[in-house]
Each structure stands twice: as C-alpha cells, then as structure tokens.
Design a protein around this motif. Structure first.
Motif, PDB file in Angstrom:
ATOM      1  N   LYS A 134       0.832  -1.199   0.000  1.00  0.00           N
ATOM      2  CA  LYS A 134       0.000   0.000   0.000  1.00  0.00           C
ATOM      3  C   LYS A 134       0.865   1.247   0.000  1.00  0.00           C
ATOM      4  CE  LYS A 134      -3.812  -2.255   2.267  1.00  0.00           C
ATOM      5  NZ  LYS A 134      -4.639  -2.393   3.436  1.00  0.00           N
ATOM      6  N   GLU A 135       2.164   1.055   0.247  1.00  0.00           N
ATOM      7  CA  GLU A 135       3.061   2.201   0.341  1.00  0.00           C
ATOM      8  C   GLU A 135       3.888   2.356  -0.935  1.00  0.00           C
ATOM      9  OE1 GLU A 135       6.156   4.306   3.401  1.00  0.00           O
ATOM     10  OE2 GLU A 135       5.952   2.140   3.504  1.00  0.00           O
ATOM     11  N   ILE A 136       3.395   3.193  -1.826  1.00  0.00           N
ATOM     12  CA  ILE A 136       4.137   3.553  -3.029  1.00  0.00           C
ATOM     13  C   ILE A 136       4.126   5.071  -3.117  1.00  0.00           C
ATOM     14  CG2 ILE A 136       4.306   3.425  -5.529  1.00  0.00           C
ATOM     15  CD1 ILE A 136       3.022   0.777  -5.513  1.00  0.00           C
ATOM     16  N   ILE A 137       5.306   5.627  -3.248  1.00  0.00           N
ATOM     17  CA  ILE A 137       5.445   7.079  -3.292  1.00  0.00           C
ATOM     18  C   ILE A 137       5.877   7.488  -4.694  1.00  0.00           C
ATOM     19  CG2 ILE A 137       6.654   9.072  -2.334  1.00  0.00           C
ATOM     20  CD1 ILE A 137       7.201   7.279   0.179  1.00  0.00           C
ATOM     21  N   PRO A 138       5.040   8.283  -5.393  1.00  0.00           N
ATOM     22  CA  PRO A 138       5.480   8.786  -6.695  1.00  0.00           C
ATOM     23  C   PRO A 138       6.543   9.871  -6.481  1.00  0.00           C
ATOM     24  CG  PRO A 138       3.308   9.658  -6.143  1.00  0.00           C
ATOM     25  CD  PRO A 138       3.696   8.714  -5.041  1.00  0.00           C
ATOM     26  N   PHE A 139       7.580   9.849  -7.324  1.00  0.00           N
ATOM     27  CA  PHE A 139       8.681  10.789  -7.157  1.00  0.00           C
ATOM     28  C   PHE A 139       9.163  11.318  -8.502  1.00  0.00           C
ATOM     29  CE2 PHE A 139      13.280  11.605  -7.057  1.00  0.00           C
ATOM     30  CZ  PHE A 139      13.292  12.663  -6.169  1.00  0.00           C
TER      31      PHE A 139
END
Length: 125
Positions: free
Chosen positions: A96-101
């Motif tokens: 559930k933890e995806i960070i767009p960068f």
C-alpha cells in the motif's frame, strides 16, 4: 545515516557472470545488517514492475526488511498514467506504500524524507 546504492538488478550493463554474483552479495548485505532501518526500492513509473522487482519485494517482506516503494520519473507520464501505475504497482508488489517521485519537479521528495525520518526515529538508543 548512510545511503547505499546496490547494483542494479534490472538494467545494469555488466557481463552476466558478474551480475550473477550480486544476488548473494545483496542478500547478505540486506539480510545481515542490524543497522538497516529502511530500504527504498526505486521502480520506473513508465513501466509495470518487473519480475525482479516482485522477487525483491517478496524477499524484503519475507525477511522483514522495512521497505517502501518509490515510483520514479513521475513527471514523465500523465496524471492518469501515474494513477494507473500506482494501482498496478500496489497490486503487483502487494503493498500500500508507493510514493510517486520526480527529481525534476520534486514531487514526493517531502514524503520520502518523512518516511526516512520515521525510520530513523525508531532506532533504539
């Protein structure tokens, strides 16, 4: 605090004989470091996670190595494509933890730094 860039398991341009030795080295490093508080797995947002990405995420989870997924190059795709990449990444990598960068726009920078700080705050004294 140290940042360590492990050899690329996907696109590194090295002979297969050398690349094949990296698995044991990476596994030893990640599995035997008490000091390791967080791994950030960088995945290109322009393509679905690879089999290598899935295997790495499964290995990290199995060995209870704290991790977060970072979808890189978020500025290179449309908002709709990014939302789809986030959904696909979450499903494929079972997270559930995806960070767009984006290094260009700075999108996600603060969220990543917050995640790193949170990991460092949990270091026993």
């Amino acid at each position: 605090m140290y940042f360590v860039d492990l050899p690329g398991y996907g696109y590194a341009r090295v002979p297969k004989a050398i690349k094949s030795t990296w698995g044991a080295m990476i596994e030893g490093y990640l599995g035997n470091r008490e000091q390791l508080k967080l791994t950030l797995m960088l995945v290109d947002s322009r393509m679905p996670p690879t089999e290598s990405d899935v295997l790495m995420k499964q290995w990290l989870d199995h060995h209870r190595v704290p991790n977060a997924m970072i979808l890189t190059k978020a500025d290179k795709i449309s908002r709709n494509q990014l939302n789809q990449a986030l959904r696909t990444g979450a499903k494929t990598l079972s997270t559930k933890e995806i960070i767009p960068f984006s290094a260009v726009t700075g999108t996600g920078k603060d969220e990543i730094l917050t995640r790193i700080r949170a990991a460092l705050d949990h270091i026993p004294q």
